[in-house]
Motif scaffolding. Structure first.
Motif, PDB file in Angstrom:
ATOM      1  N   HIS A  10      40.404  42.593  54.423  1.00 30.05           N
ATOM      2  CA  HIS A  10      40.232  43.657  53.448  1.00 30.05           C
ATOM      3  C   HIS A  10      39.282  43.201  52.355  1.00 30.05           C
ATOM      4  CE1 HIS A  10      43.399  45.848  55.441  1.00 30.05           C
ATOM      5  NE2 HIS A  10      44.158  44.766  55.389  1.00 30.05           N
ATOM      6  N   GLY A  11      38.852  44.134  51.513  1.00 27.61           N
ATOM      7  CA  GLY A  11      37.913  43.817  50.449  1.00 27.61           C
ATOM      8  C   GLY A  11      38.411  42.759  49.496  1.00 27.61           C
ATOM      9  N   TYR A  12      39.720  42.669  49.313  1.00 33.91           N
ATOM     10  CA  TYR A  12      40.277  41.699  48.383  1.00 33.91           C
ATOM     11  C   TYR A  12      40.465  40.316  49.003  1.00 33.91           C
ATOM     12  CZ  TYR A  12      44.707  42.753  50.721  1.00 33.91           C
ATOM     13  OH  TYR A  12      45.692  42.927  51.640  1.00 33.91           O
ATOM     14  N   SER A  13      40.222  40.177  50.293  1.00 32.54           N
ATOM     15  CA  SER A  13      40.507  38.923  50.987  1.00 32.54           C
ATOM     16  C   SER A  13      39.844  37.710  50.353  1.00 32.54           C
ATOM     17  CB  SER A  13      40.100  39.022  52.458  1.00 32.54           C
ATOM     18  OG  SER A  13      40.911  39.973  53.109  1.00 32.54           O
ATOM     19  N   ALA A  14      38.611  37.856  49.904  1.00 30.62           N
ATOM     20  CA  ALA A  14      37.894  36.725  49.308  1.00 30.62           C
ATOM     21  C   ALA A  14      38.539  36.281  47.996  1.00 30.62           C
ATOM     22  CB  ALA A  14      36.429  37.091  49.081  1.00 30.62           C
ATOM     23  N   ASP A  15      39.175  37.197  47.296  1.00 27.16           N
ATOM     24  CA  ASP A  15      39.800  36.905  46.002  1.00 27.16           C
ATOM     25  C   ASP A  15      41.329  36.911  46.083  1.00 27.16           C
ATOM     26  OD1 ASP A  15      37.292  36.797  44.713  1.00 27.16           O
ATOM     27  OD2 ASP A  15      37.277  38.984  44.552  1.00 27.16           O
ATOM     28  N   LYS A  16      41.846  36.678  47.267  1.00 31.14           N
ATOM     29  CA  LYS A  16      43.287  36.798  47.477  1.00 31.14           C
ATOM     30  C   LYS A  16      44.086  35.856  46.577  1.00 31.14           C
ATOM     31  CE  LYS A  16      46.516  37.277  51.277  1.00 31.14           C
ATOM     32  NZ  LYS A  16      46.621  37.262  52.738  1.00 31.14           N
ATOM     33  N   GLN A  17      43.623  34.626  46.400  1.00 27.96           N
ATOM     34  CA  GLN A  17      44.366  33.683  45.558  1.00 27.96           C
ATOM     35  C   GLN A  17      44.410  34.157  44.109  1.00 27.96           C
ATOM     36  OE1 GLN A  17      42.535  29.864  46.329  1.00 27.96           O
ATOM     37  NE2 GLN A  17      44.167  29.323  47.761  1.00 27.96           N
ATOM     38  N   ALA A  18      43.298  34.671  43.609  1.00 24.10           N
ATOM     39  CA  ALA A  18      43.265  35.171  42.230  1.00 24.10           C
ATOM     40  C   ALA A  18      44.171  36.396  42.100  1.00 24.10           C
ATOM     41  CB  ALA A  18      41.840  35.517  41.824  1.00 24.10           C
ATOM     42  N   LEU A  19      44.151  37.247  43.088  1.00 24.70           N
ATOM     43  CA  LEU A  19      45.006  38.438  43.083  1.00 24.70           C
ATOM     44  C   LEU A  19      46.482  38.026  43.078  1.00 24.70           C
ATOM     45  CD1 LEU A  19      45.363  41.513  43.303  1.00 24.70           C
ATOM     46  CD2 LEU A  19      45.173  41.257  45.781  1.00 24.70           C
ATOM     47  N   MET A  20      46.828  37.068  43.917  1.00 21.84           N
ATOM     48  CA  MET A  20      48.219  36.601  43.961  1.00 21.84           C
ATOM     49  C   MET A  20      48.620  35.981  42.628  1.00 21.84           C
ATOM     50  SD  MET A  20      49.571  37.486  46.774  1.00 21.84           S
ATOM     51  CE  MET A  20      51.045  36.487  46.790  1.00 21.84           C
ATOM     52  N   ALA A  21      47.721  35.239  41.995  1.00 24.45           N
ATOM     53  CA  ALA A  21      48.030  34.631  40.699  1.00 24.45           C
ATOM     54  C   ALA A  21      48.296  35.705  39.649  1.00 24.45           C
ATOM     55  CB  ALA A  21      46.888  33.724  40.258  1.00 24.45           C
ATOM     56  N   ARG A  22      47.495  36.757  39.656  1.00 25.48           N
ATOM     57  CA  ARG A  22      47.707  37.848  38.693  1.00 25.48           C
ATOM     58  C   ARG A  22      49.039  38.535  38.933  1.00 25.48           C
ATOM     59  NH1 ARG A  22      42.328  41.287  37.559  1.00 25.48           N
ATOM     60  NH2 ARG A  22      43.416  41.636  35.608  1.00 25.48           N
ATOM     61  N   LEU A  23      49.361  38.772  40.198  1.00 26.61           N
ATOM     62  CA  LEU A  23      50.632  39.424  40.517  1.00 26.61           C
ATOM     63  C   LEU A  23      51.823  38.542  40.146  1.00 26.61           C
ATOM     64  CD1 LEU A  23      49.690  41.136  43.883  1.00 26.61           C
ATOM     65  CD2 LEU A  23      50.229  42.272  41.710  1.00 26.61           C
ATOM     66  N   LYS A  24      51.678  37.234  40.302  1.00 22.60           N
ATOM     67  CA  LYS A  24      52.759  36.328  39.901  1.00 22.60           C
ATOM     68  C   LYS A  24      52.948  36.340  38.382  1.00 22.60           C
ATOM     69  CE  LYS A  24      52.542  33.528  43.950  1.00 22.60           C
ATOM     70  NZ  LYS A  24      53.081  32.364  44.574  1.00 22.60           N
TER      71      LYS A  24
END
Length: 99
Positions: A10-24
């Motif tokens: 998906h489009g967010y795949s490249a930034d998945k770690q940053a996305l997960m950090a924000r959600l945490k």
């Protein structure tokens, strides 16, 4: 019912770690809210933190929407099938605006 969703990256795949950090971080804010209620914190202070958590989730949603437009909608346009993806993005925007 809903359409089949693409299974690939998906489009967010490249930034998945940053996305997960924000959600945490948002998850931590929610736990903090629970603690505030448990500790009988002043109502206005709780409401202030709820607003902050909503803003954080909104920022995540906007980022995901941007990724969707850049990745999924652009990909669909390159294949000549943009209408369904634009309609899908418009519905997502409507849900975000309504919330």
């Amino acid at each position: 019912m809903s359409e089949a969703k693409p299974a690939g990256p998906h489009g967010y795949s490249a930034d998945k770690q940053a996305l997960m950090a924000r959600l945490k971080r948002v998850e931590g804010q929610i736990r903090g809210l629970q603690r505030m209620v448990d500790e009988d914190t002043y109502c206005i202070d709780i409401l202030t933190q709820i607003s902050a958590a909503k803003s954080a989730l909104h920022a995540v949603a906007i980022g995901l929407l941007e990724d969707h437009l850049r990745h999924c909608v652009v990909h669909a346009a390159s294949e000549g099938d943009v209408d369904a993806k634009v309609k899908e993005a418009s519905a997502a925007i409507a849900r975000l605006v309504k919330s």
